[in-house]
Design a protein around this motif. Structure first.
Motif, short mmCIF file in Angstrom:
data_model
loop_
_atom_site.label_atom_id
_atom_site.label_comp_id
_atom_site.label_asym_id
_atom_site.label_seq_id
_atom_site.Cartn_x
_atom_site.Cartn_y
_atom_site.Cartn_z
N TYR A 185 -3.13 2.53 18.96
CA TYR A 185 -4.39 1.91 18.53
C TYR A 185 -5.50 2.95 18.39
O TYR A 185 -6.31 2.89 17.47
CB TYR A 185 -4.81 0.81 19.52
CG TYR A 185 -4.11 -0.52 19.28
CD1 TYR A 185 -4.14 -1.10 18.02
CD2 TYR A 185 -3.45 -1.18 20.30
CE1 TYR A 185 -3.51 -2.33 17.79
CE2 TYR A 185 -2.81 -2.39 20.08
CZ TYR A 185 -2.85 -2.97 18.81
OH TYR A 185 -2.22 -4.17 18.58
N LEU A 186 -5.53 3.89 19.34
CA LEU A 186 -6.59 4.92 19.29
C LEU A 186 -6.47 5.74 18.00
O LEU A 186 -7.47 6.02 17.34
CB LEU A 186 -6.50 5.85 20.52
CG LEU A 186 -6.97 5.24 21.85
CD1 LEU A 186 -6.73 6.20 23.00
CD2 LEU A 186 -8.45 4.88 21.76
N TYR A 235 -5.13 4.72 15.33
CA TYR A 235 -5.33 3.83 14.19
C TYR A 235 -6.82 3.57 13.94
O TYR A 235 -7.28 3.58 12.81
CB TYR A 235 -4.58 2.51 14.44
CG TYR A 235 -4.62 1.55 13.28
CD1 TYR A 235 -4.02 1.89 12.07
CD2 TYR A 235 -5.23 0.31 13.40
CE1 TYR A 235 -4.05 1.02 11.00
CE2 TYR A 235 -5.25 -0.57 12.33
CZ TYR A 235 -4.66 -0.21 11.13
OH TYR A 235 -4.68 -1.09 10.08
N TYR A 236 -7.55 3.36 15.05
CA TYR A 236 -8.96 3.00 14.89
C TYR A 236 -9.90 4.20 14.92
O TYR A 236 -11.10 4.05 14.82
CB TYR A 236 -9.37 2.00 15.99
CG TYR A 236 -8.79 0.64 15.77
CD1 TYR A 236 -9.15 -0.11 14.65
CD2 TYR A 236 -7.86 0.09 16.65
CE1 TYR A 236 -8.61 -1.36 14.41
CE2 TYR A 236 -7.30 -1.16 16.43
CZ TYR A 236 -7.68 -1.88 15.32
OH TYR A 236 -7.15 -3.11 15.08
N PHE A 237 -9.36 5.39 15.08
CA PHE A 237 -10.19 6.59 15.14
C PHE A 237 -11.01 6.71 13.84
O PHE A 237 -10.45 6.59 12.74
CB PHE A 237 -9.29 7.83 15.33
CG PHE A 237 -10.06 9.10 15.57
CD1 PHE A 237 -10.53 9.41 16.83
CD2 PHE A 237 -10.32 9.99 14.51
CE1 PHE A 237 -11.24 10.59 17.05
CE2 PHE A 237 -11.02 11.16 14.73
CZ PHE A 237 -11.48 11.46 15.99
N PRO A 238 -12.34 6.96 13.96
CA PRO A 238 -13.15 7.06 12.74
C PRO A 238 -12.97 8.41 12.04
O PRO A 238 -13.81 9.30 12.15
CB PRO A 238 -14.58 6.89 13.26
CG PRO A 238 -14.53 7.23 14.71
CD PRO A 238 -13.13 7.09 15.19
N TYR A 239 -11.87 8.53 11.35
CA TYR A 239 -11.52 9.82 10.71
C TYR A 239 -12.60 10.30 9.75
O TYR A 239 -12.97 11.46 9.74
CB TYR A 239 -10.17 9.69 9.97
CG TYR A 239 -9.00 9.47 10.90
CD1 TYR A 239 -8.31 10.56 11.44
CD2 TYR A 239 -8.59 8.19 11.23
CE1 TYR A 239 -7.25 10.36 12.31
CE2 TYR A 239 -7.52 7.99 12.10
CZ TYR A 239 -6.86 9.07 12.63
OH TYR A 239 -5.82 8.88 13.48
N PRO A 266 -8.64 8.13 6.36
CA PRO A 266 -7.73 7.74 7.43
C PRO A 266 -6.27 7.89 7.00
O PRO A 266 -5.92 7.57 5.86
CB PRO A 266 -8.06 6.26 7.67
CG PRO A 266 -9.37 6.04 7.03
CD PRO A 266 -9.51 7.02 5.93
N GLU A 276 -0.58 4.10 8.28
CA GLU A 276 -0.13 3.51 9.55
C GLU A 276 1.06 4.31 10.10
O GLU A 276 1.17 4.52 11.31
CB GLU A 276 0.32 2.05 9.35
CG GLU A 276 -0.79 1.09 9.00
CD GLU A 276 -1.13 1.11 7.52
OE1 GLU A 276 -0.45 1.82 6.75
OE2 GLU A 276 -2.10 0.41 7.12
N CYS A 313 -0.25 7.42 11.76
CA CYS A 313 -0.92 7.09 13.03
C CYS A 313 0.12 6.87 14.12
O CYS A 313 0.00 7.39 15.24
CB CYS A 313 -1.77 5.84 12.89
SG CYS A 313 -3.21 6.11 11.87
N ILE A 317 0.42 -1.92 14.22
CA ILE A 317 -0.60 -1.50 13.24
C ILE A 317 -0.04 -1.63 11.81
O ILE A 317 -0.49 -0.96 10.90
CB ILE A 317 -1.11 -0.06 13.51
CG1 ILE A 317 0.07 0.93 13.58
CG2 ILE A 317 -1.95 -0.01 14.77
CD1 ILE A 317 -0.36 2.39 13.55
#
Lengths: 223, 259
Positions: free
Chosen positions: A72-73, A75-79, A87, A90, A93, A169
């Motif tokens: 999740y980290l 996946y949700y990281f604000p790249y 981003p 999936e 990630c 994800i």
């Protein structure tokens, strides 16, 4: 006994399922190989005294985070906001999370194995005229391999199963595809049974091979 | 300039000094060993005996001193002149606790340095290793692993592993102290064998022991080490009766309880 089993509904999903299987295999192989390649030098680095006090807790922290959370980290990281890049998919990630997890565990196993090589053995090799490089090649590295291989192989098999977490994800692994197919055709139980059978077919032979390897004479020569 | 006495002695060490954490462990030690000679170094625990052997084999680096092998200087003012592994092919040490390679069989333990260090081809290495094992009564154990053999047997394997390299100097560090008394004789007979065998009779030996009977019976000279320095050095036959220093005499007196 009245349940109306129906596995035929998966026939149209045949190619999608095979694609999912391929994603699962790729996730497992890539994360195992990359994780080991990163973990081995990291393990040596963990023994490097001046940085040991920093690197060891750092490694412990990453080992403490559950893989699902890591996925999740990543996946949700604000790249875009932090790194200025779009981003990753999936799949990437999930791969990053699995690789990181494999790397930190490998590092810890390697660190313990290097510590486990007896000073006396190293001294004996030196006393017989071995050059430093030869001491590593003939004594230290084979010993580390013998100590780490069975655990590493168990981790690789574990990766195969853990890769199923990628489905959370929506990485299109076998579990995700089967779950989707099951949902679309209202045959969830069959979908989960199908996933279970596929995993059994993949994991059981690997476990058997791992056990054979563990029983091999070469590995049994552990000190 | 190499003097004539240095040329005649196979091993000559001069003013060896070694300190560990500011504690002087070896203090200006000088020894001279002729070809085929056996020297026993005796002394209480902590007197620096094992350290001395490790310094001679360059496993530990002396802080000062010179060393010559057949007149050729290999340590000058504490610095190694050659690569340490070059020296260790000629001066081989056998440890108190055997230090066998636990992952290798007896035969592999004995042959590995022949193959990897001396570059001898595999079959010849096996042949040489097997024949030395035969001489040391190890023929039945060739395929066993170190954890499957007794202490006395392991010590003989360690001896075989060193002897097969045909070292010019053999350093024996308390080779009888980690094994039970009944197997000591076994190891001693192996050393005896070595002294009498044609190909190894010119190998000089320094044996460190605190078994004074072993020292008297199997050496030509005895050096008594006390607080890191050679306190007294005598011909082995004269040692028990002719030691001059009160400290040496006291050591002999105390040791006699165990003879």
């Amino acid at each position: 006994m009245n349940y109306d089993w129906n596995f035929e509904i998966f026939a149209p999903y045949k190619w999608a399922l095979l694609g999912g299987l391929w994603v699962t295999i790729q996730l497992t192989i890539y994360s195992s190989v990359l994780g080991t390649l990163i973990g081995v030098p990291l393990g040596a680095f963990l023994r490097f005294k001046p940085l040991k006090f920093l690197s060891l807790p750092f490694n412990d922290i990453f080992r403490a985070i559950p893989l699902l959370v890591l996925i999740y980290l990543f996946y949700y990281f604000p790249y875009k906001d932090i790194l200025g890049i779009s981003p990753p998919s999936e799949f990437i990630c999930a791969l990053l999370a699995l690789t990181l997890s494999q790397a930190v565990f490998t590092a810890d196993i390697v660190r313990a194995a290097v510590d486990g090589v007896s000073d006396k053995t190293i001294m004996a090799a030196k006393s017989l005229g071995f050059k430093d490089k030869q001491v590593w090649r003939y004594v230290v590295i084979p010993d580390i391999l013998r100590q780490t291989l069975p655990t590493l192989i168990a981790f690789y098999i574990g990766n195969l199963k853990l890769s199923s977490l990628a489905s959370v994800i929506a990485a299109p692994d076998i579990l995700y595809v089967a779950k989707t197919a099951g949902g679309q055709s209202f045959r969830s139980l069959e979908a989960w049974i199908l996933v279970a059978v596929i995993y059994i077919i993949l994991v059981v032979p690997l476990s058997y091979l791992a056990r054979k390897l563990e029983q091999s004479k070469w590995l049994q020569r552990r000190s | 300039m190499v003097t004539e006495t240095e040329l005649n002695s196979q091993l000559h060490i001069e003013n060896f000094e070694f300190s560990y954490k500011d504690i002087k462990v070896l203090d200006k030690i000088s020894l001279r060993l002729q070809k085929g000679e056996v020297m026993a170094v005796i002394g209480k625990s902590g007197s620096g005996k094992s350290t001395l052997l490790k310094c001679i084999s360059t496993l530990l680096k002396v802080s000062n001193g010179n060393a010559f092998l057949n007149g050729q200087k290999f340590i000058e003012n504490g610095e190694n002149i050659f690569e340490p592994w070059e020296i260790r092919q000629r001066i081989v040490i056998v440890f108190q606790e055997y230090n066998l390679f636990p992952n290798f069989t007896v035969l592999e333990n004995v042959k590995i340095a022949l193959e990897k260090v001396k570059g001898i081809e595999k079959n010849s290495a096996i042949h040489l290793a097997t024949s030395i094992c035969e001489k040391l009564n190890l023929s039945d154990l060739l395929k066993k692993y170190p954890n499957e053999i007794s202490g006395g047997q392991a010590q003989r394997v360690a001896l075989a592993r060193a002897l097969v390299l045909k070292p010019q100097i053999l350093l024996l560090d308390e080779v009888t102290s980690a094994i039970d008394p009944s197997t000591i004789l076994n190891v001693i007979s192996a050393i005896n064998e070595l002294k009498n065998a044609e190909e190894t009779k010119y190998t000089s030996i320094i044996l460190v022991t605190h078994n004074i009977r072993f020292a008297v019976d199997y050496s030509d000279q005895i050096a008594f080490l006390h607080e890191g320095a050679i306190h007294e050095q005598l011909n082995a036959k004269e040692f028990l009766n002719n030691a001059k220093s009160p400290i040496t005499q006291e050591y002999i007196r105390d040791s006699k309880y165990f003879i």
